[in-house]
Structure formats: C-alpha cells, structure tokens
Motif scaffolding. Structure first.
Motif, PDB file in Angstrom:
ATOM      1  N   GLU A  72       0.822  -1.212   0.000  1.00  0.00           N
ATOM      2  CA  GLU A  72       0.000   0.000   0.000  1.00  0.00           C
ATOM      3  C   GLU A  72       0.859   1.268   0.000  1.00  0.00           C
ATOM      4  N   LYS A  73       2.026   1.208   0.617  1.00  0.00           N
ATOM      5  CA  LYS A  73       2.869   2.400   0.726  1.00  0.00           C
ATOM      6  C   LYS A  73       3.786   2.602  -0.484  1.00  0.00           C
ATOM      7  N   GLU A  74       4.339   1.481  -1.020  1.00  0.00           N
ATOM      8  CA  GLU A  74       5.427   1.637  -1.987  1.00  0.00           C
ATOM      9  C   GLU A  74       5.244   0.899  -3.303  1.00  0.00           C
ATOM     10  N   TYR A  75       4.192   0.086  -3.417  1.00  0.00           N
ATOM     11  CA  TYR A  75       4.054  -0.748  -4.612  1.00  0.00           C
ATOM     12  C   TYR A  75       2.660  -0.603  -5.213  1.00  0.00           C
ATOM     13  N   ARG A  76       2.377  -1.407  -6.215  1.00  0.00           N
ATOM     14  CA  ARG A  76       1.116  -1.295  -6.946  1.00  0.00           C
ATOM     15  C   ARG A  76       0.171  -2.465  -6.709  1.00  0.00           C
ATOM     16  N   GLY A  77       0.707  -3.582  -6.256  1.00  0.00           N
ATOM     17  CA  GLY A  77      -0.145  -4.745  -6.062  1.00  0.00           C
ATOM     18  C   GLY A  77       0.575  -5.848  -5.326  1.00  0.00           C
ATOM     19  N   LEU A  78      -0.197  -6.852  -4.882  1.00  0.00           N
ATOM     20  CA  LEU A  78       0.343  -7.957  -4.090  1.00  0.00           C
ATOM     21  C   LEU A  78      -0.140  -9.282  -4.652  1.00  0.00           C
ATOM     22  N   VAL A  79       0.772 -10.234  -4.723  1.00  0.00           N
ATOM     23  CA  VAL A  79       0.446 -11.617  -5.064  1.00  0.00           C
ATOM     24  C   VAL A  79       0.739 -12.475  -3.842  1.00  0.00           C
ATOM     25  N   ILE A  80      -0.122 -13.447  -3.573  1.00  0.00           N
ATOM     26  CA  ILE A  80       0.112 -14.395  -2.484  1.00  0.00           C
ATOM     27  C   ILE A  80       0.318 -15.770  -3.107  1.00  0.00           C
ATOM     28  N   SER A  81       1.545 -16.264  -3.086  1.00  0.00           N
ATOM     29  CA  SER A  81       1.849 -17.587  -3.635  1.00  0.00           C
ATOM     30  C   SER A  81       3.209 -18.036  -3.140  1.00  0.00           C
ATOM     31  N   ASN A  82       3.596 -19.251  -3.507  1.00  0.00           N
ATOM     32  CA  ASN A  82       4.891 -19.770  -3.086  1.00  0.00           C
ATOM     33  C   ASN A  82       5.333 -20.872  -4.033  1.00  0.00           C
ATOM     34  N   ASP A  83       6.539 -21.374  -3.837  1.00  0.00           N
ATOM     35  CA  ASP A  83       7.099 -22.432  -4.676  1.00  0.00           C
ATOM     36  C   ASP A  83       7.046 -23.790  -3.992  1.00  0.00           C
ATOM     37  N   GLY A  84       6.245 -23.922  -2.935  1.00  0.00           N
ATOM     38  CA  GLY A  84       6.191 -25.184  -2.197  1.00  0.00           C
ATOM     39  C   GLY A  84       5.401 -26.262  -2.931  1.00  0.00           C
ATOM     40  N   LYS A  85       5.226 -27.392  -2.263  1.00  0.00           N
ATOM     41  CA  LYS A  85       4.459 -28.487  -2.853  1.00  0.00           C
ATOM     42  C   LYS A  85       2.961 -28.210  -2.782  1.00  0.00           C
ATOM     43  N   ASN A  86       2.550 -27.402  -1.782  1.00  0.00           N
ATOM     44  CA  ASN A  86       1.151 -27.050  -1.610  1.00  0.00           C
ATOM     45  C   ASN A  86       1.031 -25.578  -1.252  1.00  0.00           C
ATOM     46  N   PHE A  87      -0.061 -24.954  -1.672  1.00  0.00           N
ATOM     47  CA  PHE A  87      -0.273 -23.542  -1.359  1.00  0.00           C
ATOM     48  C   PHE A  87      -0.376 -23.360   0.150  1.00  0.00           C
ATOM     49  N   SER A  88      -1.299 -24.094   0.784  1.00  0.00           N
ATOM     50  CA  SER A  88      -1.420 -24.037   2.242  1.00  0.00           C
ATOM     51  C   SER A  88      -2.351 -25.136   2.729  1.00  0.00           C
ATOM     52  N   ALA A  89      -1.919 -25.828   3.776  1.00  0.00           N
ATOM     53  CA  ALA A  89      -2.748 -26.878   4.383  1.00  0.00           C
ATOM     54  C   ALA A  89      -3.688 -26.313   5.432  1.00  0.00           C
ATOM     55  N   GLY A  90      -3.743 -24.965   5.548  1.00  0.00           N
ATOM     56  CA  GLY A  90      -4.687 -24.336   6.467  1.00  0.00           C
ATOM     57  C   GLY A  90      -4.036 -23.843   7.737  1.00  0.00           C
ATOM     58  N   ALA A  91      -4.860 -23.560   8.725  1.00  0.00           N
ATOM     59  CA  ALA A  91      -4.362 -23.009   9.986  1.00  0.00           C
ATOM     60  C   ALA A  91      -3.530 -24.033  10.741  1.00  0.00           C
ATOM     61  N   ASN A  92      -2.649 -23.533  11.563  1.00  0.00           N
ATOM     62  CA  ASN A  92      -1.816 -24.381  12.416  1.00  0.00           C
ATOM     63  C   ASN A  92      -2.683 -24.918  13.556  1.00  0.00           C
ATOM     64  N   ILE A  93      -3.243 -26.135  13.361  1.00  0.00           N
ATOM     65  CA  ILE A  93      -4.175 -26.659  14.358  1.00  0.00           C
ATOM     66  C   ILE A  93      -3.467 -27.015  15.662  1.00  0.00           C
ATOM     67  N   GLY A  94      -2.152 -27.231  15.586  1.00  0.00           N
ATOM     68  CA  GLY A  94      -1.404 -27.498  16.812  1.00  0.00           C
ATOM     69  C   GLY A  94      -1.455 -26.300  17.745  1.00  0.00           C
ATOM     70  N   MET A  95      -1.350 -25.097  17.179  1.00  0.00           N
ATOM     71  CA  MET A  95      -1.428 -23.877  17.981  1.00  0.00           C
ATOM     72  C   MET A  95      -2.823 -23.731  18.593  1.00  0.00           C
ATOM     73  N   ILE A  96      -3.861 -24.016  17.790  1.00  0.00           N
ATOM     74  CA  ILE A  96      -5.237 -23.934  18.289  1.00  0.00           C
ATOM     75  C   ILE A  96      -5.440 -24.935  19.423  1.00  0.00           C
ATOM     76  N   PHE A  97      -4.917 -26.142  19.239  1.00  0.00           N
ATOM     77  CA  PHE A  97      -5.062 -27.191  20.245  1.00  0.00           C
ATOM     78  C   PHE A  97      -4.431 -26.774  21.575  1.00  0.00           C
ATOM     79  N   MET A  98      -3.234 -26.204  21.507  1.00  0.00           N
ATOM     80  CA  MET A  98      -2.544 -25.806  22.730  1.00  0.00           C
ATOM     81  C   MET A  98      -3.325 -24.726  23.472  1.00  0.00           C
TER      82      MET A  98
END
Length: 808
Positions: free
Chosen positions: A532-558
């Motif tokens: 928002e301050k210095e650029y024109r746009g944002l992409v959310i992605s990565n080079d992993g095997k999966n985009f995301s398996a979701g929330a860290n349920i271990g943290m929720i459990f604790m």
C-alpha cells in the motif's frame, strides 16, 4: 504459427486414448473419439436381439472405454460435465469426420503394422495441413511415415503422453526428419501453455528420453538389490521421499504401473539398444522373471511386490514379498541413521549431500545407485538429446523426481563426484567408472556446475558453445527460488516478501505444509502495508508443494487445552482481520493457489480480488473434520455469496443449502473447475493456469492489469441479507433428521447448528440485512464455543497424531 485447435480426433480409446481425449476436453476442445467395430455380439446384446449393424454395438468398444475412464479415480476430467465435449464413434462409420478436425492423435495398439494401416486410412480423409501425431512409448517414429504423402510427413511427429495424461506433466515431442519446424514449435508451445505440460523435445531413439533413463534407473536398482541383499521394504524406504522420489518409491510404483509394463519396456530396450554400453542392465534379474512367471504383476493381479490380505477379524494387512524365499509375509520396519539425518533437511539439494555422506547401508545404496546413473546419463548426450537439461525435465515431469540426475550431481559437486565414481567398487554391467568427455571438458574450462542462476533466471551449460545459456522457454517464468536471495525486502520465520518487479510484491509462505500461524499472519499484514505504501499490487503464492494446508491446528489445540480463550479469541480475530485486509486493501491482491488449498488458505483466497489458480488445485473448507466451523471469514463469505444470489428479493434456498453442505461435508475440489462449482470461486474473479510453472508470472500479470486499470479500494459490506429464524428452522430440522437417522454424531449435529447460526445471521425474527462484521462476530463466537468441546479437542488431537480427521 497461425494455427487454432478447436477440435481433435483421438483414434483408439484404450487406457491412454480415452484419457488423452478427456484431457483435451478439460481445456475446452471438442473431441471425436473413435475405435474399432466389434466382430461379435455379447450375450447381453444377443438377448436384446441386437445385430452387428446396430449403432450401440458398433460403438460398444469406444463407449465402454470412455465409461471405464470416467469411473477411474482420480478422475481424468476436471468436471463431470466436460464429458459432453467428447463425441464417440468408430473407424468404419465415422473416420470421414476427421476432415473437420485440426489435429488427429493416433493411440492404437503398440504395433507398427497396425499404426501404419490406420495412417493409410487416415490419409483418405485428412485435410491438408491437419496435425497428425502418434502416441507411442517406443516405436521409432520415422518408420510410421513410410508410404505417406509429403503433407502428411510435414505435419506428423510423435507426441508421447505419460499415463495418466491429466496428472503426469511430461509430454515428449519426437519429430522426424520430415516434420516441419513450425509444427514442432507449435506443439511445444501448445503442450506447455494449453495442456500444462513440461514439454521435452526428443530424438527418435529407443524409448525416447523419459523411459530410456527411467527404466535404466529402475532396472539398475533391481540388480543392486541382489548385491546388497535388500528387502522390498528397505528399497522403498531408501528410494522414496528421502531421495526426492514419489512416496510410492520403486516397488510400490511397479505394482501400480504393472510389472508386465516394466518388463515389456525393458525387453524392448534390450533388443533395440545393441550399442548401449549398459544394455545388460536391461536384462531382468531372477526375482522379476519368477514374479512374471507366477503372474505376480502388481495391483492388476492382486499380488506383486506387495499383497493386500484380510485377517480373521476382517482387518486389512499389506504383506511384502521376500525376494529370497519368494513368499509373502508381514512388513518389517526399516531403520537407518542416514534416513533419520535427512528428515530435518527440507532443501532437497542439501538433503542429497547428507544422504551421500552417510555411513550405513542406505548411504552405500544411494552411492551405488547414483554413481552409475551419472555415468549413464552423461553418455546419453548427444545420443538421445543434445541438451542434458531435457533429461532432468523428463525425470521430474514423467517420474515424479524432485530433481533430475544432473541436478543431483550438481548438489553433490560435479568434480568431487567424478573422483568417487572412479573408485566405486559395486559397479553395474557396462559401468566403467568414466563419465562422458564433455563433462571433463566443462570442468577443464572452469565451469563447476551444470546449472547456475544469473539475473533471476536459470542457465544451463551448453555443450556446443561451451558457455551458459538460459533454458529455452523459461524466459518469462518467475521462480522464487532464483530471486529470493536478492529480491527479498522483508521476512520472518514463516514468510518472505519478495519484489517481483514492476511494482508487484509476492508474499511467500514457507512454514511446514505452509500452515498459517502467527508468523504468517504477521507477514501477510506486513506485505499489505508495504504494498500500500510503496508498490502497486500484491500476489500471495509460493514455490512449495502445496499452497497451504490451512491453519496451524497445533497452535489452536494448545490454546484450547490451556483454556486460554482470550488468546484464542485474539488469534481468531487477527485471522479474520487479515482476511478482511486482503479484501479491502487499497491495492489489488491476487491469490495464486495450487495443490492443497485448505482451511485458512482457502479463506484467504476467497477474500482476494482475483484468484489465479493452477488447474490442479484442491480447495476446501475442511474445519468440520476437526470439530469446528471455518473461523477465518469462510462461514461469513458463504453467507455473503448466498445473499448476492438473491432473485426477486428472495434467497435461492438451494444455493444456501449447497453452500451449507459444502462446509458441512468438508468438500474439497478435485480441480480448479470444481472449486468454482463448489462456490469457492466466483464468476469473473478467477482464471486457471494449466502449467504450474507459469502460475506466478500469470498472477503477477493479473495484479498489474488490475492496478493499471485503476484499482478502486472497495468498502466493507453492510447489505448482506440473512434469513434469521426462517433459515435456522430448516437447519435445525435437517440436523435433527440426520442425527435421528444416525448419519451424523451428536457433535456433528452441534457443529451443523453452529454453522447454520452464522450463515442465517443468528436469532433474527425476520430476514434482515447485516454487515460483514456482524457475521464475523457470530463466526468467531461459534468457533470459540466449539473449541471448548471435548469432542473437538479429541478430533484435533487425533488429527495431530494420526494425520487425518476423525468423525465421531
């Protein structure tokens, strides 16, 4: 080349033909699928008094083949509705229709005389300029052109798809000396961009590239098994994920593919490669010969290297074959200090070095397997290809290796490995300990690796010019791994924010399975701040095997176990607020998901301005499986979308029901197209990239397009119509009915009621317009209340220990 493919004909409807037809249907192309006419009636046809002249009988073979393909799992189609794009027929009645197609693909039985006979008939109807290709795994392509016209020869080449065509990325293009160069260029580009393939141009040599190297590697390994006295379990443990190969490793893969298939290719190579210095490797070891004699061919015969049996209690047990006694018994646990050492090493290249430097049997086997492989692949250049990188491409795309043999060699160090190859004692047939001269020449010229990165692009050592050149076709790709070191502008333990150029930044997750915790939430918010301050746009992605398996349920459990509900409430609030920032930032946000996109990963994608996703994206809100509802804006978002589908002032009840069941049944899409059908994507706000390698570049281009068009920051919604008690009554009655029928548990009933409470807007006496924040507050409250349930904690604990949801 000005060529447009609107319709194709696939000749031959067997396992490959029917599935190739399906994959072309996946990309919107009309398909004519033909096969032979039966020469005899089936008993059921006789009972119906049908004749051989009846159309149902004449198209029986092709229709049965397509039906089998449709029932296969995983499906060859992105959506079941795409079957409408395939028209079936037979060679005798319908071959003349190929005059109306743009491309004819022959996929008949692997016999040269049969293929040549088909081509002779094809030439009677094919219009000049029509592409004509053969899908063969090994028959010399040039032999198929004998007796054909000049136009036929100019537009003909081999197109070797790997099975299953939808899922395996490799497409080998094998031109003949007569093939027009423009035809080859077109097929390479079409295969890449439209079919989503890693396209490898091959020479017309036995088994081309993929099977030549892949089968050599597998057969070489079987010879080493006898020398090392390895068990089936040891081989599959050593050659699986730790080595960067598929989890099915070696022998499980052979069972799935069919041992007869491997044997046929091996025998073909033994006969067709008399000048191959390692041709004796293609001779089958005694245990494989015995297995073939016993018809232990794998899953197709219910017995191979493994056998699935049921004990007296009806419980399934998988036995393994003892290669010494040729009997089946319980599997033994494999232990290895080297494998243990590799577990903590995420980077595959660094892991290869750890593996090679081990001192136990696993490491000995690794070295004895790879050193002859390096020697072999070096000597296949220029026989099967002039460019060694095509061998790596073929092994990654066709055999599922994370990195190819030359890439592994680079990881181990080219120069030092050559010295080790010379001294390796356990040599295979044909192995001399000497690699090809061009590798020595490369090192002598001061070039220490086969690949290197320059200016964010990958270059390969070009043997002819003795210099490094960009890999053809990759000029416009964006690979984070190549720019991360120089273009990262901010990072923490879970996120790197990387400048993609042209005013676009990328937020990359790099947690385990790209799960979302506090570090990822912090990183996403920082990425939006910077954009928002210095650029024109944002992409959310990565080079992993999966985009995301979701929330860290271990943290929720604790947090839930410690009853720290204030902290849990804050965490859920931050999650929701982040999703809303993605939706309502002042710059365009493009999510680029692929493979697993679950829970929070799905919710963040649903809130992006645009979703540029890979065709193989498995998206879903799966929170029901751990006893909660989507708490990061997903429940709210489905209520909002149901409201937007009002007609004549009324909610479409079926739409609300479908969205409710999508969450309630934790439905995960089996493709990008199905993600739209399930409601995770919105019309006009998503696009599909067929080739995973092009996803990030496509997402960046979309972000630029949105910014250039004059992006206007949206405002939060206050006009979401919910049904209140009117809808809740339907939800509660439905949940009670399902519980009474014992289709769901008491806890499932409670989760269903909580979800209904959110999606219907709570206890409202009449349909009412509410705000997003109102729904988010309901969603968060319901989520927290479910976290206090004992059954929820049991499910989360089961998920953490067993790795899969528990429904009870």
């Amino acid at each position: 080349m000005n060529r447009n493919i609107k319709k194709i004909a696939v000749l031959g409807s067997g396992v490959m033909g029917s599935r190739i037809a399906c994959h072309f249907a996946n990309i919107g192309i009309e398909v004519l699928l033909l096969d032979i006419v039966p020469n005899a009636l089936l008993p059921i046809e006789e009972a119906k008094r049908l004749t051989l002249d009846n159309k149902i009988v004449r198209n029986r073979i092709v229709n049965q083949s397509l039906e089998i393909a449709m029932k296969s799992n995983p499906s060859p189609l992105f959506s079941k509705s795409y079957i409408k794009r395939i028209k079936t027929g037979n060679f005798d009645d319908d071959l003349a229709q190929i005059a109306q197609v743009d491309w004819v693909i022959e996929v008949v039985v692997e016999r040269l005389e049969v293929k040549k006979a088909v081509f002779e008939r094809v030439e009677q109807f094919r219009k000049p300029g029509t592409l004509i290709t053969s899908n063969t795994s090994g028959i010399p392509i040039h032999l198929m052109t004998e007796g054909r016209s000049e136009d036929f020869k100019a537009h003909f080449c081999g197109t070797h798809f790997f099975n299953p065509p939808r899922y395996l990325q490799l497409l080998e293009i094998i031109p003949t000396p007569y093939t027009d160069k423009d035809v080859v260029s077109f097929l390479i580009e079409f295969g890449d961009k439209m079919l989503g393939k890693t396209v490898v141009r091959c020479k017309d040599t036995p088994a081309f590239i993929g099977n030549r190297i892949g089968v050599y590697s597998m057969l070489a390994l079987t010879h080493l098994v006898e020398r090392f006295g390895l068990s089936v379990e040891e081989v599959d443990k050593y050659t699986g994920s730790a080595m960067g190969h598929p989890k099915s490793a070696t022998f499980r893969t052979a069972d799935v593919v069919g041992l007869d298939t491997l044997v046929n290719v091996a025998k073909g190579l033994e006969q067709s490669t008399p000048d191959d210095e390692a041709k004796d490797v293609f001779q089958l070891p005694a245990f494989i010969t015995k297995m073939v004699e016993n018809k232990w061919l794998g899953e197709k015969t219910k017995k191979g290297f493994y056998e699935k049996v049921e004990d007296d209690k009806g419980e399934v047990q998988i036995l393994s074959l003892d290669l010494k006694t040729m009997t089946f018994g319980p599997q033994e646990k494999v232990k290895s200090a080297t494998l243990e050492a590799t577990k903590s090493v995420e980077d595959i290249r660094k892991r290869m070095k750890v593996y090679e430097q081990g001192t136990d049997k696993a490491a000995d086997f690794f070295r004895a397997m790879h050193y002859p492989l390096f020697e072999y692949v070096s000597k296949r250049v220029p026989e099967i290809t002039d460019d060694f990188f095509r061998i790596d491409d073929a092994m990654r795309a066709g055999f599922g290796w994370e990195i190819g043999p030359f890439e592994v060699w680079d990881a181990l160090g080219v120069r030092e490995t050559i010295e080790k190859i010379k001294t390796e004692e356990k040599r295979l047939p044909g192995q001399t300990g000497e690699v090809a001269q061009w590798v020595h020449d490369m090192l002598a010229a001061g070039n220490e690796s086969f690949y290197k990165i320059e200016n964010g692009k990958r270059h390969f050592y070009d043997i002819a010019s003795k210099s490094y050149k960009p890999i053809p076709g990759t000029e416009n790709l964006i690979v984070l791994d190549y720019i991360r070191e120089t273009k990262t502008i901010w990072k923490n333990s879970g996120v790197s924010i990387i400048d993609l150029g042209d005013g676009i930044v990328n937020c990359e997750f790099h947690t385990k399975m790209n799960t979302i915790g506090g570090d990822v939430i912090e990183g996403l918010n920082k990425a939006i701040d910077l954009a928002e301050k210095e650029y024109r746009g944002l992409v959310i992605s990565n080079d992993g095997k999966n985009f995301s398996a979701g929330a860290n349920i271990g943290m929720i459990f604790m947090m839930a176990m410690e009853q720290d509900y204030e902290e849990l409430n804050m965490a859920v609030s931050m999650f929701q607020n982040t999703a809303m920032r993605i939706r309502y930032s002042s710059i365009p946000v493009v999510a680029a998901p692929f493979q697993l996109t679950l829970g929070g990963g799905c919710e963040f994608s649903m809130h992006a301005d645009f979703v540029q996703l890979h065709a193989e994206t498995y998206m879903g809100l799966v929170e029901f499986g751990v006893g909660v509802i989507p708490g990061g804006g997903g429940s709210k978002e489905f209520a909002l979308r149901a409201s937007d589908e009002y007609r004549d002032g009324q909610i479409v009840q079926n739409t609300l029901k479908d969205r409710f069941l999508t969450i309630g049944q934790a439905k995960v899409s089996t493709s990008a197209i199905e993600a739209f059908e399930l409601g995770y994507l919105q019309q006009g706000k998503y696009a599909v990239t067929m080739n995973r390698a092009r996803l990030l570049a496509d997402a960046k281009e979309k972000a630029l397009e949105l910014a250039t068009a004059g992006y206007i920051q949206p405002t939060p919604r206050n006009d979401i119509k919910v049904l209140g008690n009117q809808g809740l009554g339907t939800v509660y009655v439905g949940a009670a009915s399902m519980r009474a029928g014992n289709y769901i548990s008491d806890h499932d009933k409670k989760i269903s009621e909580k979800l209904g409470w959110v999606m219907c807007g709570g206890n409202l006496s009449a349909p009412t317009e509410v705000s997003e924040q109102y729904l988010l507050d309901l969603e968060r409250k319901a989520f927290l209340e479910l976290c206090t349930e004992r059954k929820t904690l049991e499910r989360i604990q089961h998920m953490l220990t067993k790795g899969k949801p528990l429904r009870n």
